[in-house]
Structures are given as C-alpha cells and as structure tokens.
Design an enzyme around this catalytic site. Sequence first.
Site, mmCIF file in Angstrom:
data_model
loop_
_atom_site.group_PDB
_atom_site.id
_atom_site.type_symbol
_atom_site.label_atom_id
_atom_site.label_comp_id
_atom_site.label_asym_id
_atom_site.label_seq_id
_atom_site.Cartn_x
_atom_site.Cartn_y
_atom_site.Cartn_z
ATOM 1 N N ARG A 284 22.231 -34.167 -35.890
ATOM 2 C CA ARG A 284 21.164 -35.065 -36.326
ATOM 3 C C ARG A 284 21.720 -36.304 -37.014
ATOM 4 O O ARG A 284 21.253 -37.403 -36.841
ATOM 5 C CB ARG A 284 20.258 -34.309 -37.290
ATOM 6 C CG ARG A 284 18.844 -34.682 -37.148
ATOM 7 C CD ARG A 284 17.859 -33.705 -37.732
ATOM 8 N NE ARG A 284 18.141 -33.094 -38.988
ATOM 9 C CZ ARG A 284 18.190 -31.772 -39.166
ATOM 10 N NH1 ARG A 284 18.042 -30.962 -38.159
ATOM 11 N NH2 ARG A 284 18.402 -31.266 -40.357
ATOM 12 N N SER B 265 9.145 4.094 -37.777
ATOM 13 C CA SER B 265 8.239 3.119 -37.154
ATOM 14 C C SER B 265 8.970 2.038 -36.385
ATOM 15 O O SER B 265 8.607 1.709 -35.259
ATOM 16 C CB SER B 265 7.386 2.435 -38.228
ATOM 17 O OG SER B 265 6.683 3.380 -38.962
ATOM 18 N N CYS C 172 17.717 -18.673 -40.447
ATOM 19 C CA CYS C 172 17.599 -19.277 -41.772
ATOM 20 C C CYS C 172 18.464 -18.552 -42.792
ATOM 21 O O CYS C 172 18.520 -17.318 -42.804
ATOM 22 C CB CYS C 172 16.122 -19.142 -42.129
ATOM 23 S SG CYS C 172 15.736 -19.479 -43.790
ATOM 24 N N GLY D 63 19.371 -22.626 -36.763
ATOM 25 C CA GLY D 63 18.456 -23.083 -37.800
ATOM 26 C C GLY D 63 18.534 -24.595 -37.870
ATOM 27 O O GLY D 63 19.592 -25.182 -37.621
ATOM 28 N N MET D 64 17.398 -25.218 -38.209
ATOM 29 C CA MET D 64 17.391 -26.683 -38.254
ATOM 30 C C MET D 64 18.187 -27.200 -39.444
ATOM 31 O O MET D 64 18.496 -28.381 -39.523
ATOM 32 C CB MET D 64 15.953 -27.200 -38.306
ATOM 33 C CG MET D 64 15.234 -27.035 -36.983
ATOM 34 S SD MET D 64 16.107 -27.852 -35.637
ATOM 35 C CE MET D 64 15.788 -29.569 -36.029
ATOM 36 N N GLY E 249 6.039 -20.327 -45.375
ATOM 37 C CA GLY E 249 7.244 -19.553 -45.074
ATOM 38 C C GLY E 249 8.464 -20.221 -45.680
ATOM 39 O O GLY E 249 8.846 -21.305 -45.248
ATOM 40 N N GLY F 64 9.981 -19.040 -33.756
ATOM 41 C CA GLY F 64 11.155 -19.747 -33.266
ATOM 42 C C GLY F 64 12.046 -18.823 -32.457
ATOM 43 O O GLY F 64 12.088 -18.879 -31.221
ATOM 44 N N SER F 65 12.725 -17.883 -33.148
ATOM 45 C CA SER F 65 13.698 -17.042 -32.442
ATOM 46 C C SER F 65 13.066 -16.207 -31.331
ATOM 47 O O SER F 65 13.733 -15.877 -30.354
ATOM 48 C CB SER F 65 14.471 -16.156 -33.421
ATOM 49 O OG SER F 65 13.684 -15.788 -34.503
#
Length: 507
Positions: free
Chosen positions: A426, A504, A324, A416-417, A317, A380-381
């Site tokens: 960080r 859909s 992201c 997002g990281m 991914g 994640g989300s």
Amino acid sequence: MSAFPFIDQAIGLATLECVRGCTFDDFILSPQCSVLPRRDPSSIDLSCRLTTGITLKRPIVSANMDTVTRAPMAIVQAEEGGIGIIDRGFRPGDIGPQVREVEIVKRTQHGVIRDPYHIEPSATLAEAAAMMSRSRVGTLVVTEPDGRLRGLLTERDIRFVGPSGATVEERMTPVDRLVVHRGQLSPADAERVMVERKIKKLPLVDDRGLLIGLVTARDLIRQRRMPFATRDDHGRLRVGAAIGATGDYLERAGELIRAGVDVIVIDIAHGHSVVMERAMGEFRKRFGDFQMIAGNVATAAGVRFLLDHGADAIKVGIGPGGGCTTRMTTSFGVPQVQALMQCRLAVGDSGVPIVADGGIKRHGAIAEALVFGGDTTMLGSAFAGTEEAPGEVVHKSVVLPESQKTVKVPFKVLRGMASLEAIRDRLDVEDADKVELEALGAEGMEISVPARGSARTIVRDMLKHLVSSISYGGASSLTELRTLFWKDPKTYLIKLSASSRRESYER
Ligand code: XMP
C-alpha cells in the site's frame, strides 16, 4: 420486516453478563420445535439491513481486504443477494484502480445501462476492438461528440476485418436500421419492446436524439435468473468501497461516489478515535447523507460515538479476524460475541444496523452472529482462496500424512490488511526492511489458503446452513429467529464446557 427486533433492557443486560469474555465457539444453541416444511433458502426470508438506507436479501458481506474483495468477488456477492466491499489497499493518491473495480461491478449487470460504452463514427476498427477488449463489452454505441446516436457496433461487425484502417462508420449498423426508444423506460417495458420487435439491444435517446441509455436482452435475462441479487434503483448490482480516515480519503470517496458506489465504508482499525471523528465530520460536510458505514468498534461507548457522528451502519469487531494479530500485539480487543451483544444493546432503537465483522470460521457462527447482534455478517478468510479472490495461485509441496508422499497443492494468499505485506504494497515501500515496517505497527499476518472453487458455492452453502439454523431454532425467517431468541435467550443459549466444545466443534 428485516429490522433487528427490540430487546428488553433487563433481558439484554442479563444475557450480556452471560456472554462476557465469550466468542462463537463458547456457545451452542438448543434446538426448538421446527416449523419449516422445507429448508429451502429461496423460500425463507433472510432479508436484513446493511445500512439505514440499503436492504439486502441475504446477510453476507465480503470483507474489504485486498486478498478477498475486488470486482469478481463483489459481483458474485451481489448476484447472490449480499454485497462486496472493495478494499482500500491501493496506494495513496492512486485512486483510479479502486474506482475501476467499482465501475466493473456497476456495469456488470444492468437493467438499463445509463452510460454505455460509446465510440465516435470516425474511430478506427482497431480502436473499437481495443475498447471492447478493455471494457469487456461486445457492443459499442456509436455517437457523435455531442452525444447524438449514430448506430451500434458489435463484435460480430468487426470479426475477420483486418488492420485496414477502416472506420466504425463503415461497419456499424446505422441508426435508421435500429429500433430506438425515445425517453426512459423500465426493464419490464424494455422487455416488451424487445419481444415485440425481436431485438436484443435497445438504445434509448432523448427528444433531441442524444443517447441516454441502452438495454440488452442479456442483462434482462440475467436479472430474471437472479431474483435475490442486490441491485440499485437502475437494476445495477450494488457495491461498497472502503476508504481510510486520513490522506486522500475524501478525494477517494468523491471519485468512488462519482463512479456509482452505493456505500462508503470508513474503515480504520480503531474507529472510536478522534481521527474517525474528524473523518466522519468532513465526509458529512462534503457528501451530505450519502450512505456511510463506520468502524471498527467493539464497545458500547464506541457505538454511541459513531452514532453521534452520523454513521448509517456500524462495523463491529476488534481483533477476531482470521488474518488479524491485533489482540496478540496489543492485548486489546473484545471477544466477538460479547462485542456484538454490547454493541447491539448500545444501538438500541436508533435504527442503525450493525455489521458483524470477523471471526466466523464455521458456517454455524453466521447464525450466532446474526442472532447475538449483527444485522449482517462480514467475512474475509471464509472467501479466501476462492476463484474470485484476488491473487495468483501458487503450487506448494505438501507431504501427505498417511502416505508421506509429497504432492503439489494450489494455494492463494490471505493477508490481514494491517500485515507487513499489505502495508508494504500500500505504501509502495518495496525496499523497507522488516524492522522499519514493524515500526508502522503491523497488526495482521499473511497466510496461505488452499485454492478452492467459486465463492458462489460457498455463499450458497452458507445460506443453506443458515436456513437449517432457522429451522432448528423453531423459526420461519431470520427475523423470527432473532425475535424468538431475544424473547427468552435462556431457552436457546448453552454455554459449553471445554469437553462439550471439543464434542461440538473439533473434528
Ligand atoms: P475473518 O475472520 O472473516 O475477518 O477473516 C475479516 C475481518 O478481519 C479484519 N482484518 C484485520 N484485523 N488486522 C486486524 O486487526 C488486520 O491486518 C486485518 N485484516 C483484516 C477486518 O475487519 C476484516 O473484515
């Protein structure tokens, strides 16, 4: 049984042509004759391979993001049959906090506790109370400094005892009044002893009387209640942890492995890189064949590269994630369905599983990810804003569209990281301004997500929906759905027009 089925080369390449440039919402799957009498996740085989050496009963992995997976999330995921990966969003050199998250998971639910919290007889009750509160356990094993078992001390033993300076020895139940087992024993045998002797705690000692473990009735009961939980050989919940590919990554991996982590994820934004090559080589030199997932990649060449360097699973991914911005900021990436399919074909018969990482915004996409190429899915989300997600709940004013009334709604943050906020935390650069941080190459964003209930409910709903997908697909297990799909993808795959996509997926 749980392996991804063989894909005929000609069928694979033709199908890949059909999905080029596409992602989950570009397809819908055509219903087949159902063979399932009941859509019950407890009776359908959803097992899958996380790595070459670890099998899960449910194909759900919570993402290594600092607003998604810390110990509470990892515990729920493992109890529900998947696994959580503790993020590496801790400051460089500060390895202890990530190790503690792993330790909390490994100690949460045990068959046999190999290294129970212990205290010396001469310690004060205040020290015992502090250890109980820090470790969140209600029973301490009392041992001499050489490990010899002396007794047990429970919360009840110290309740209502004031700050008198009394010692553990004065309040503990001494070893001569305990039932103690000499040697190791299985959870089933431990249960037999506990029933016979009517006890709730069973310490284990070796021939010299040194403590080698503890079994508690509570753990055994929880084990039985959670038949799908992901456990290691000792009955402890499994957990993974992410590291980077530079800086303290090897030291971090060493500490995490010592703490009992089950799998290390070497996680960098662009896994097909010389930085990754060096990191994987060093990892293998230092830690031998310890289970290691590497990523992220999204191309066949990226997969072959990670296979060549010894990955036990490959995380696929580049850019589909909810938090992201890689594709916007760099114009690089691969639409996730194309990525999954080309990576699946590249993995071939190597036996190395794929983790389909990111882009799953609705439950139906889980089935697509698992059929198109993923052995497991990483989300994640989907878990952001839940009770188990890290972070504080903040209340924001929201205007209701119908009444125009303003109400306070609880939110949690998902980021997002590679977002500015995550990088700032960080790197411990509180004072850096936005421009300086931009220079570090942010590829993520921070968003507010409405606070909601437990991730456990979400996982269970996902599994129910996955079983419904299997039923619509005419299969009786996840593996069979993949096998049927890959036998003749044309019978399943419908490419959507813009209006059929609206019909859909837009509500
Ligand atoms: P979902 O869609 O489930 O995706 O939220 C989770 C995955 O998103 C990736 N991730 C990022 N990708 N910049 C990126 O390019 C980021 O800041 C970022 N943070 C997370 C990651 O692969 C995760 O598992």
